[in-house]
Enzyme design. Structure first.
Site, PDB file in Angstrom:
ATOM      1  CG  ASP A   1      -0.392  -0.590   2.453  1.00 46.99           C
ATOM      2  OD1 ASP A   1       0.818  -0.887   2.493  1.00 46.99           O
ATOM      3  OD2 ASP A   1      -1.152  -0.750   3.422  1.00 46.99           O
TER       4      ASP A   1
ATOM      5  CB  CYS B   1       0.386   3.456   8.651  1.00 53.34           C
ATOM      6  SG  CYS B   1      -0.438   1.939   9.205  1.00 53.34           S
TER       7      CYS B   1
ATOM      8  CG  HIS C   1       1.185   2.563   4.055  1.00 57.29           C
ATOM      9  ND1 HIS C   1      -0.063   2.959   3.606  1.00 57.29           N
ATOM     10  CD2 HIS C   1       0.939   1.745   5.117  1.00 57.29           C
ATOM     11  CE1 HIS C   1      -0.996   2.411   4.371  1.00 57.29           C
ATOM     12  NE2 HIS C   1      -0.411   1.689   5.297  1.00 57.29           N
TER      13      HIS C   1
ATOM     14  CD  GLU D   1      -3.509   4.204   6.834  1.00 59.17           C
ATOM     15  OE1 GLU D   1      -4.471   4.069   7.617  1.00 59.17           O
ATOM     16  OE2 GLU D   1      -2.391   3.723   7.073  1.00 59.17           O
TER      17      GLU D   1
ATOM     18  CG  HIS E   1       0.686  -3.400   8.569  1.00 59.86           C
ATOM     19  ND1 HIS E   1       1.397  -2.522   9.373  1.00 59.86           N
ATOM     20  CD2 HIS E   1      -0.397  -2.711   8.129  1.00 59.86           C
ATOM     21  CE1 HIS E   1       0.755  -1.370   9.419  1.00 59.86           C
ATOM     22  NE2 HIS E   1      -0.333  -1.451   8.668  1.00 59.86           N
TER      23      HIS E   1
ATOM     24  CG  HIS F   1      -2.209   5.038  12.613  1.00 56.87           C
ATOM     25  ND1 HIS F   1      -3.568   5.063  12.354  1.00 56.87           N
ATOM     26  CD2 HIS F   1      -1.679   4.203  11.688  1.00 56.87           C
ATOM     27  CE1 HIS F   1      -3.832   4.265  11.330  1.00 56.87           C
ATOM     28  NE2 HIS F   1      -2.695   3.730  10.909  1.00 56.87           N
TER      29      HIS F   1
END
Length: 383
Positions: free
Chosen positions: A74, A99, A101, A133, A160, A355
């Protein structure tokens, strides 16, 4: 930039310094495309999606293909003001790759570069996906018919990053890795008035307070205790001064569960509570529940068994199994349509969570993750 002079740390830092929000990832997409285009591999094809122009797909034709393996990263960032103080901090006010990415994209490029240089046995499809997101980019792409014919993977993988895990460690589990989630958006409308004469008003704040308290009973009284779930109201807005009863209140929150059927049941209970309270307090409840593509991330049992066995048996890979997390991910929608596996990659920043405006992943995880994924996928294609 050629494959041989690919500097993954420089790439990650460029991506980190130039984050873009969901569906606005135009510069990010161009940057990724320019890197891949420069490789000029004869078995590599680039594809763009006009209806979702920030998406980028890359297909590699295998030497002796038995299957098509998909890998997704992502690419969007979050509306967060960075506070890391890094020399390559975000150059865009109020936007940050909080996050990780940027890590996801960089690892994917490292894996893609290897197979662009050394032709894989199987076909491969790499997806650089926008709007994880917000706006469920994975679901959008699926519903646009992106994954058909030679562009449809037989199995899909994604990672992730996880700051709580040591840099480079890999973890996953059989079953559900991440929860599905739905957003709560509620507007309550009533008759405002003077605080001294509440009997002449329909108090939206009292109704809002009742809603917040009532939805807390959904998990405790409707969800199987061994399964778990979350209903959180994170935003309440009403009024401007203490001696006036406002005529409108706005609330927003999230519902999360590991099972799609339980998530749907929880959403229905929220609707029923809203309907009941509207009658009790004589106010209007305008409730919107949005799940979109944020389904539970259900790892395929057979593919995940192979992944776990390989990773656990390779002495050069730091692997562990893990517990499920209430994290939401729109990759859940994709692997409810196409079997696959999602896994954590540790990035070793135990002081900051995903975050967080101060999140600073340990960049050594990039090379470690790239090597482990290349080894696994090469083994998978030879099996």
């Amino acid at each position: 930039m050629t494959i041989t002079d690919l500097n993954l740390i420089d790439i990650r830092r460029h991506l980190h310094a130039h984050p873009e929000l969901s569906l606005d990832e135009f510069e990010t997409q161009r940057y990724l495309k320019n890197i891949v285009t420069a490789w000029q591999s004869s078995w590599l094809t680039i594809r763009e999606i006009p209806a979702l122009p920030t998406a980028l797909l890359v297909r590699l034709t295998g030497k002796h293909p038995k299957r098509t393996i998909g890998y997704r990263a992502d690419i969007d960032a979050l509306p967060i003001t960075e506070e890391t103080g890094l020399p390559f901090s975000s150059e865009r006010a109020g936007v940050m790759h909080a996050c990780g990415h940027d890590i996801h994209m960089t690892v994917a490029l490292g894996v893609l570069a290897h197979f662009a240089e050394q032709q894989p046995e199987d076909n491969m499809v790499f997806l650089f996906q926008p709007a994880e997101e917000e706006h469920a980019g994975g679901k959008q792409l699926y519903e646009l018919g992106t994954f058909v014919d030679e562009w449809r993977p037989d199995e899909f993988y994604a990672l992730h990053d996880q700051p709580a895990m040591p840099a480079g460690q890999i973890a996953t589990r059989q079953g559900t890795l991440f929860a599905g989630s739905a957003e709560i958006h509620l507007t309550i409308k009533g008759q405002g008035g003077h605080a001294a004469f509440p009997h002449r008003s329909q108090d939206v704040i009292v109704a809002a307070a009742a809603f917040v308290m009532q939805v807390q009973t959904i998990v405790s009284r409707n969800v199987d205790p061994v399964h778990g779930g979350v209903v959180t109201v994170g935003m309440v807005q009403a009024g401007n001064i203490g001696n006036v009863i406002p005529n409108e209140a706005k609330l927003a929150g999230t519902i999360r569960a590991f099972d799609q059927s339980e998530l749907e049941m929880m959403q229905q209970r929220v609707r029923e509570i809203a309907q009941g309270l509207a009658t009790v307090y004589g106010v209007e409840f305008d409730l919107q529940l949005e799940q979109g593509g944020y389904w539970p991330v259900n790892n395929d049992p057979d593919i995940t068994r192979e992944f776990i066995q390989y990773m656990a048996n390779d002495d050069e890979i730091d692997f562990t199994t893990c517990e499920p997390a209430m994290t939401g991910e729109d990759f859940g929608y994709i692997i409810n349509q196409i079997p696959g596996t999602m896994f954590w990659l540790g990035v070793g920043d135990v002081d900051h969570s995903l975050h967080d405006s101060r999140l600073s992943p340990n960049e050594t995880a990039i090379e470690t993750g790239v090597k482990a994924i290349i080894k696994y996928l090469s083994w998978r294609m030879s099996a």
